[in-house]
Every structure is written in structure tokens, then in C-alpha cells.
Design a protein around this motif. Sequence first.
Motif, PDB file in Angstrom:
ATOM      1  N   UNK A  19      70.717  27.379   0.883  1.00  0.00           N
ATOM      2  CA  UNK A  19      69.905  28.181   1.790  1.00  0.00           C
ATOM      3  C   UNK A  19      68.433  28.094   1.359  1.00  0.00           C
ATOM      4  N   UNK A  20      67.535  28.507   2.253  1.00  0.00           N
ATOM      5  CA  UNK A  20      66.135  28.660   1.880  1.00  0.00           C
ATOM      6  C   UNK A  20      66.009  29.901   1.002  1.00  0.00           C
ATOM      7  N   UNK A  21      65.534  29.727  -0.220  1.00  0.00           N
ATOM      8  CA  UNK A  21      65.483  30.827  -1.190  1.00  0.00           C
ATOM      9  C   UNK A  21      64.082  31.387  -1.407  1.00  0.00           C
ATOM     10  N   UNK A  22      63.074  30.862  -0.722  1.00  0.00           N
ATOM     11  CA  UNK A  22      61.719  31.381  -0.894  1.00  0.00           C
ATOM     12  C   UNK A  22      61.467  32.529   0.086  1.00  0.00           C
ATOM     13  N   UNK A  23      61.169  33.711  -0.402  1.00  0.00           N
ATOM     14  CA  UNK A  23      60.978  34.874   0.482  1.00  0.00           C
ATOM     15  C   UNK A  23      59.881  34.690   1.528  1.00  0.00           C
ATOM     16  N   UNK A  24      58.933  33.794   1.289  1.00  0.00           N
ATOM     17  CA  UNK A  24      57.846  33.598   2.246  1.00  0.00           C
ATOM     18  C   UNK A  24      58.359  33.002   3.555  1.00  0.00           C
ATOM     19  N   UNK A  37      52.657  28.459  10.480  1.00  0.00           N
ATOM     20  CA  UNK A  37      51.386  29.193  10.342  1.00  0.00           C
ATOM     21  C   UNK A  37      51.145  29.614   8.898  1.00  0.00           C
ATOM     22  N   UNK A  38      52.228  29.801   8.151  1.00  0.00           N
ATOM     23  CA  UNK A  38      52.124  30.182   6.736  1.00  0.00           C
ATOM     24  C   UNK A  38      52.187  28.982   5.795  1.00  0.00           C
ATOM     25  N   UNK A  39      52.111  27.767   6.395  1.00  0.00           N
ATOM     26  CA  UNK A  39      52.070  26.519   5.618  1.00  0.00           C
ATOM     27  C   UNK A  39      53.302  26.344   4.740  1.00  0.00           C
ATOM     28  N   UNK A  40      54.482  26.579   5.342  1.00  0.00           N
ATOM     29  CA  UNK A  40      55.728  26.403   4.613  1.00  0.00           C
ATOM     30  C   UNK A  40      56.759  25.771   5.530  1.00  0.00           C
ATOM     31  N   UNK A  41      57.582  24.877   4.987  1.00  0.00           N
ATOM     32  CA  UNK A  41      58.711  24.290   5.707  1.00  0.00           C
ATOM     33  C   UNK A  41      59.983  24.657   4.971  1.00  0.00           C
ATOM     34  N   UNK A  42      60.954  25.155   5.700  1.00  0.00           N
ATOM     35  CA  UNK A  42      62.232  25.511   5.069  1.00  0.00           C
ATOM     36  C   UNK A  42      62.853  24.261   4.446  1.00  0.00           C
ATOM     37  N   UNK A  43      63.622  24.469   3.397  1.00  0.00           N
ATOM     38  CA  UNK A  43      64.127  23.360   2.591  1.00  0.00           C
ATOM     39  C   UNK A  43      64.910  22.345   3.422  1.00  0.00           C
ATOM     40  N   UNK A  44      65.710  22.801   4.363  1.00  0.00           N
ATOM     41  CA  UNK A  44      66.466  21.897   5.227  1.00  0.00           C
ATOM     42  C   UNK A  44      66.087  22.077   6.694  1.00  0.00           C
ATOM     43  N   UNK A  45      64.804  22.438   6.913  1.00  0.00           N
ATOM     44  CA  UNK A  45      64.218  22.448   8.244  1.00  0.00           C
ATOM     45  C   UNK A  45      65.031  23.288   9.230  1.00  0.00           C
ATOM     46  N   UNK A  46      65.439  22.712  10.372  1.00  0.00           N
ATOM     47  CA  UNK A  46      66.137  23.507  11.387  1.00  0.00           C
ATOM     48  C   UNK A  46      67.498  23.999  10.907  1.00  0.00           C
ATOM     49  N   UNK A  47      68.139  23.260  10.004  1.00  0.00           N
ATOM     50  CA  UNK A  47      69.427  23.707   9.470  1.00  0.00           C
ATOM     51  C   UNK A  47      69.297  24.999   8.681  1.00  0.00           C
ATOM     52  N   UNK A  98      70.231  31.018   8.767  1.00  0.00           N
ATOM     53  CA  UNK A  98      69.713  32.388   8.783  1.00  0.00           C
ATOM     54  C   UNK A  98      70.159  33.101  10.067  1.00  0.00           C
ATOM     55  N   UNK A  99      70.066  32.406  11.194  1.00  0.00           N
ATOM     56  CA  UNK A  99      70.449  33.021  12.468  1.00  0.00           C
ATOM     57  C   UNK A  99      71.931  33.374  12.480  1.00  0.00           C
ATOM     58  N   UNK A 100      72.790  32.434  12.033  1.00  0.00           N
ATOM     59  CA  UNK A 100      74.231  32.672  12.093  1.00  0.00           C
ATOM     60  C   UNK A 100      74.701  33.681  11.058  1.00  0.00           C
ATOM     61  N   UNK A 101      73.885  33.964  10.054  1.00  0.00           N
ATOM     62  CA  UNK A 101      74.227  35.026   9.114  1.00  0.00           C
ATOM     63  C   UNK A 101      74.132  36.390   9.786  1.00  0.00           C
ATOM     64  N   UNK A 102      73.110  36.573  10.607  1.00  0.00           N
ATOM     65  CA  UNK A 102      72.867  37.884  11.228  1.00  0.00           C
ATOM     66  C   UNK A 102      73.303  37.954  12.695  1.00  0.00           C
ATOM     67  N   UNK A 103      73.762  36.830  13.241  1.00  0.00           N
ATOM     68  CA  UNK A 103      74.369  36.792  14.578  1.00  0.00           C
ATOM     69  C   UNK A 103      75.679  36.024  14.410  1.00  0.00           C
ATOM     70  N   UNK A 104      76.738  36.740  14.043  1.00  0.00           N
ATOM     71  CA  UNK A 104      77.976  36.096  13.638  1.00  0.00           C
ATOM     72  C   UNK A 104      78.553  35.221  14.760  1.00  0.00           C
ATOM     73  N   UNK A 105      78.900  33.972  14.445  1.00  0.00           N
ATOM     74  CA  UNK A 105      79.520  33.114  15.470  1.00  0.00           C
ATOM     75  C   UNK A 105      80.888  33.643  15.876  1.00  0.00           C
ATOM     76  N   UNK A 106      81.250  33.407  17.124  1.00  0.00           N
ATOM     77  CA  UNK A 106      82.534  33.869  17.633  1.00  0.00           C
ATOM     78  C   UNK A 106      83.648  32.852  17.391  1.00  0.00           C
TER      79      UNK A 106
END
Length: 294
Positions: free
Chosen positions: A187-192, A234-244, A249-257
Motif C-alpha cells: 500500500x501507499x504508506x506516506x501520509x501525505x 498538486x502536492x508533488x507526490x505520486x503514489x507508489x503504485x499509481x492508480x493501483x 484505498x477506495x476498496x478499503x473504505x467502499x467494500x466490494x460486493x
Amino acid sequence: MDTCRVPEVPRMIYPKAQLLKPTRTDVLVTTPWLAPIIWDGTFDSAILDMQFRNTTIGLTVFAIKKYVVFLKLFLETAEKYFMVGHKVIYYIFTDRPADIPHVPLQEGRQVVVLKVRNYTRWQDVCLHRMEMISNFSEQRFLHEVDYLVCLDVDMKFSDHVGVEILSSLFGTLHPGFFAADRQAFTYERRPLSQAYIPRDEGDFYYIGAFFGGSVLEVHRLTKACHQAMMVDKANHIEAVWHDESHLNKYLLYHKPTKVLSPEYLWDERMLRRPPFVRKLRYVAVPKNHQAIRN
């Protein structure tokens, strides 16, 4: 398709399920939030085909720059194994419409070429994929198909992939992490970053190469991920695995059916196949990543 309605099924002859004899006891078949995990042996294709008999499925795939070379095998194997007997629209996002191969299609299936711009870096293609799916979902997918299946093109189908995957929102277990502890997930582990997930959270690690759901839910997912990526930019950061990373993050808080098992995405060159993975349905094809991405 109105997913809130109970589908009608005509009279059918099929084996009765045995309540005290589960079809799989070697793998987890239900998530803690009661979403089914789809493995071989956990579903009856005949019943499901009847439930979804009036459904149209859209498949999105990106063939940008040199990735167009994978399209012929992708489409040929999809015609053999993907949603056989159902209406399918292949939505091909590409900057090279003239290079799209002609592949004979089954009745009720069509290819729609969507011309899009390319980007200098392959990472930027990943970052803008969510934006493009979101925009086209609003513009046309909502009016043309019932479900969207979003796939990577540098793969091939090698076994049945049918309507058993369809649900309001589904993700696919990453074949490299399905047996790992959450602390090992990349997962992306940087809080920023907007994709940040703390080390004490997480259900599964989902792969970005295979996800989908109803058009409305896919639109919500892709729009949210794109907006999060724009905040990161805008904050000059790219998540470690980009769109993945943003998908996870989305599927953690919006559980897949529904959750698809690693049967639905595998890399035979990188991973040894365990005995409980009975079928390999969608697999990576050999490639030189540096040459293709450069």
C-alpha cells in the motif's frame, strides 16, 4: 439492468446444492462483510447465465503507444473465453486507431475505438486511466452497457471468465499477495498521499489490472481515484503504485460486493501455482517491460 430487482429464472434442471457438503473447504469463500470470493467450484454457470441473460457488458482496455501490439491476442482469447453467449462491447482506448487489428467477433459483440491522447511517461497513462474511464462512463457507458469490466491489455484469457464476476463493485486479489499479512501489502504508506493506508488497516491487496462493477459504481470509483490523484499531483507526490494504490484505498473504505480469487489474474513466469488455484483464467503474456514502456 436494474440490479435491485431479483432476476427471474425459467425452469431449469441442475444438481441441488448440498448444505452440509460445501463445494470448497480449502479456501476462504466469503469476506468478513459477506461478499463472495469467486473460486472454481463455488458457482453454477448455467444458473448465472440465465440470471444475466439480458445483460450487456462493457470491457475497457487501454492500448496506448506500443501496447497496441497486445490487442490481437487479447481480443482473440476474449472471444473464446470472455462472457461467451452474452452481449459485449469492447471499448478500446488508443492513440493509434489505424493499428487496431480486425478480429472476428461472435454475434452481439462489437469493438468501439475511443481515440485518446498519449503521454510521455507510462506512469502518466496509469494516472489518467481513471480519468478517462470516469469521463466516458458519464458520456456514454451509462447509456450503452449494464456493467463495466476494466482490464489491462498485456494479458490473455486462458479459461472461462463469465457473469459470475458481475456485481455492483468487484476487485481482484493480487496473485502475489493473497496469502500475505496486511503489513506486507505494498500500500501507499506516506501520509501525505491521498492513497495512504496505515499499517494496521487493510483487508486484501487488489490488483489494478482487473476491476469493475455496475457503470454507476465504476464511475464513482474512477472519479474518486482521479480526484485523489489530482490532489497528490498538486502536492508533488505520486503514489507508489499509481492508480493501483488509489484503487486499494477506495476498496478499503467502499467494500466490494464480490472479490475475484487469483484464478482471475495470474503470472505463470513469476509465480508457482498452488494446488488450490484450480484454473488460470486470465494470465500475463511474456513481454519486455522496458522496451514496451520506453
